[in-house]
Design a protein around this motif. Sequence first.
Motif, PDB file in Angstrom:
ATOM      1  N   TYR A   2      -3.825   1.390   8.608  1.00  0.00           N
ATOM      2  CA  TYR A   2      -4.153   2.427   7.800  1.00  0.00           C
ATOM      3  C   TYR A   2      -3.916   3.410   8.894  1.00  0.00           C
ATOM      4  O   TYR A   2      -3.539   4.590   8.253  1.00  0.00           O
TER       5      TYR A   2
ATOM      6  N   LYS B 196      -5.608   5.479   0.973  1.00  0.00           N
ATOM      7  CA  LYS B 196      -6.907   4.623   1.267  1.00  0.00           C
ATOM      8  C   LYS B 196      -7.321   4.493   0.124  1.00  0.00           C
ATOM      9  O   LYS B 196      -7.964   2.993  -0.120  1.00  0.00           O
TER      10      LYS B 196
ATOM     11  N   THR C 204       0.758  -1.155   0.268  1.00  0.00           N
ATOM     12  CA  THR C 204       0.078   0.084   0.004  1.00  0.00           C
ATOM     13  C   THR C 204       0.777   1.088  -0.031  1.00  0.00           C
ATOM     14  O   THR C 204       0.686   2.109  -0.848  1.00  0.00           O
TER      15      THR C 204
END
Length: 487
Positions: free
Chosen positions: A464, A426, A287
Amino acid sequence: MTCDRASWILIVAALAGGCREIETDGALSRVRGAGVLRWGADVQGGEPYAFEVAGKLTGFEVEIAEALARELGVRAEMVQNDWSTLVPSLERGTFDVIMNGLEVTPARARRIRFTRPYFIFSERLVAREGDSRVRSLNTLGDLRVGTLANTQAWEMLASAKRVPYEGVEEPFIDLAQGRIDAVLMDDIIVDRYGRKPGLVVVGDVAEGQYALGVRPADEDLWRALDQALGRLAQSGELRKILERWKLDGARQATLATAVAPPFDGVQIRRRLDARTIALFFEGAVVTIAISTAAMALAVLGGLLLAMARLPSPSRARRIAGGMATAYVELFRGTPVLLQLYVLYYGLAPVLALHPMVAAVIGLGMNYAAYEAEIYRAGIQAVPRGEIEAGLALGMSGPLTFRRVVLPQALRFSLPGMANDFIALLKDTSLVSVITVVELTKRMTIAAVDFGSWLVPGALCALLYFAMSYPLSRLARRLEAHLQGGST
């Protein structure tokens, strides 16, 4: 007063009796009372399961659902639901039953009740023509093998490099383009979507069953559906439905005598071990890598677009500005998910990008359109007098822009850039549709394996937050430093 008290006692007793009656009615009475059997499925599975033609729902499972509903004296109604979350949605009461190529597996049999099967399938291995490495499951080794996530085939490929897909046609596109080495899918899917030039069937490696899934507490509904399915099989109607969809064969002869698999009822929930946590961190690294590279591309592209849109008397600059405006409006006016699909699958015949490369380019191009508007506003916020002062000092136009306008424009744009970077972090969850296993995709895979979304979801959210919160703090510190203030 005595009469009033007696009246209240009677009312409470009546209500209590009514509640007890409702509680003991069961799921079958609820379905018959509503006059509808609500079954969960995902039309993305495509033909021949349940799909739409000219706005009308059709497919062999649609016909089976209608026949079962008729046996119960009600009508059938499909409820659209993502395939990977059918079981959790059933458990929370979104619909009454699942029927959408739901494979009978030991893990699922511990969570839900299965009826007798309505279709017997085989797991079929497909490879590129001439690829001698793919001969059986035992030869897959380090090869990249595509299949649908959280399926029987997914479990069978535990020792190989599994590539998860959400659609049934995309794995064969990637196999033909050389982005994966093999595909393991149900034969019903291979027959309809795997017949592409250059692809060959290696062989059938296992068998499986499709059955209806019902909540464990709805035993009366499960029994009624199982018996109704048995009547359809005994009368031959079930096989007639399969024959209409060219699905009948010798393997389906056992449907008339098939029985429902036993319901275990004892869930074996896995715990978050060190290996699983390591996989979560691996997803977090993916990510971060994608978002960082995509943001760098977005910053550069956005700055070029913003400069192209600045007013200019030059005809060439006006044309460039018009093209930049069209780019910004196009990428801001269409979903990033659609852009990823087009970039990765739509352009595959002419440009076969690696999934990570496609993810970075797709997100970078999308966010460049948003960055362009932020930078353009920042550039226009620089006082005209400072530009004139730079020119008066003998600076050229480009030098004035680089030394006077650009530093202040970036300072004005910094809050918006920081917010976009956090949003981009995100939005990387969307790249799972092009087979990138980032943090959110890792969480969904673990949640289905564990039979719970709470702990994997909490760990995913924590990671996150751990990635985004320092970014927001760093952006505020940098903004304060550029303004000459303090935090």
